[in-house]
Design a protein around this motif. Structure first.
Motif, mmCIF file in Angstrom:
data_model
loop_
_atom_site.group_PDB
_atom_site.id
_atom_site.type_symbol
_atom_site.label_atom_id
_atom_site.label_comp_id
_atom_site.label_asym_id
_atom_site.label_seq_id
_atom_site.Cartn_x
_atom_site.Cartn_y
_atom_site.Cartn_z
ATOM 1 N N GLN A 2 32.021 -14.385 58.959
ATOM 2 C CA GLN A 2 30.684 -13.816 58.771
ATOM 3 C C GLN A 2 29.795 -14.806 58.014
ATOM 4 O O GLN A 2 28.624 -14.987 58.354
ATOM 5 C CB GLN A 2 30.775 -12.485 58.026
ATOM 6 C CG GLN A 2 31.413 -11.392 58.840
ATOM 7 C CD GLN A 2 31.783 -10.177 58.014
ATOM 8 O OE1 GLN A 2 31.934 -10.244 56.794
ATOM 9 N NE2 GLN A 2 31.950 -9.052 58.686
ATOM 10 N N TRP B 67 31.420 -7.146 65.019
ATOM 11 C CA TRP B 67 30.643 -7.159 63.781
ATOM 12 C C TRP B 67 29.210 -7.620 64.043
ATOM 13 O O TRP B 67 28.258 -7.006 63.552
ATOM 14 C CB TRP B 67 31.311 -8.055 62.735
ATOM 15 C CG TRP B 67 30.428 -8.271 61.550
ATOM 16 C CD1 TRP B 67 30.248 -7.426 60.495
ATOM 17 C CD2 TRP B 67 29.568 -9.395 61.320
ATOM 18 N NE1 TRP B 67 29.330 -7.946 59.618
ATOM 19 C CE2 TRP B 67 28.908 -9.161 60.102
ATOM 20 C CE3 TRP B 67 29.310 -10.563 62.014
ATOM 21 C CZ2 TRP B 67 27.985 -10.057 59.581
ATOM 22 C CZ3 TRP B 67 28.401 -11.460 61.496
ATOM 23 C CH2 TRP B 67 27.747 -11.206 60.289
ATOM 24 N N CYS C 77 27.207 -3.844 58.148
ATOM 25 C CA CYS C 77 27.634 -5.231 57.936
ATOM 26 C C CYS C 77 28.688 -5.293 56.872
ATOM 27 O O CYS C 77 29.093 -6.268 56.386
ATOM 28 C CB CYS C 77 26.442 -6.092 57.569
ATOM 29 S SG CYS C 77 25.160 -6.110 58.836
#
Length: 190
Positions: free
Chosen positions: A40, A79, A190
């Motif tokens: 991420q 995601w 998130c």
């Protein structure tokens, strides 16, 4: 070097990286794979800074993508879609360096990040400074960094109770440029 901001070719910055730990490009099961949180961060630092993320596929000794690798790639994709596929508010408009883009916001929503995109098909990456405000509150201001293909700005804390958000171009390489779009995103996913 640093490129030519007024050149006629757009060459995005690229980041090629590995899924396996310790920057291993070939399949070595003993190294394991990177955690989702690490990937991420890579996404935000590359795609969120206007770059292109190129992640390897380390083919295992059977000629396939290892199941745990495939699962992590899917997890990262899921995601991205969950985090950035459900914008709370989207605004866009053409600015000439003078006008602002104003987006009305339902005061009941909260957001903690902005996703900005500059239409570079007109004159390329033209914006070199911008601000995002609501009322007297400055959420983000940059005099040195542009937008380009995509810019993700993550705020320190969620914003709640605002009725409008204003995007303003404060500096650009040319007087007239393409459309700018931006989204207000809630980090809840998130």
């Amino acid at each position: 070097g640093g490129g030519n901001p007024l050149g006629d070719t757009y060459v995005p910055k690229c980041c090629d990286t590995t899924l396996q730990n310790d920057d291993q490009w070939f399949f070595y099961p003993e190294y394991g794979i990177r955690e989702l949180a690490d990937l991420q961060n890579v996404y935000h630092q590359t795609v969120g800074s206007g770059g292109v993320l190129e992640m390897d596929f380390a083919i295992d000794r059977t000629g396939n993508v290892a199941p745990e690798h495939a699962a992590r790639y899917k997890e990262l994709g899921d995601w991205v879609r969950a985090c950035y596929g459900n914008d709370k508010v989207v605004g866009s408009g053409k600015t000439d360096g003078i006008s602002d883009i104003l987006v009305e916001v339902d005061e009941a929503i909260s957001f903690d990040r902005f996703v900005l995109k500059e239409d570079m098909s007109v004159v390329g990456q033209a914006i070199t400074g911008f601000s995002i405000t609501s009322g007297d509150t400055v959420h983000y201001k940059s005099d040195l960094a542009g937008i380009g293909n995509k810019k993700i700005i993550i705020l320190d804390a969620p914003v709640r109770g605002v009725s409008e958000v204003t995007f303003s171009v404060t500096a650009s390489l040319v007087e007239s440029f393409g459309e700018v779009s931006f989204a207000l995103v809630s980090g809840d996913e998130c």
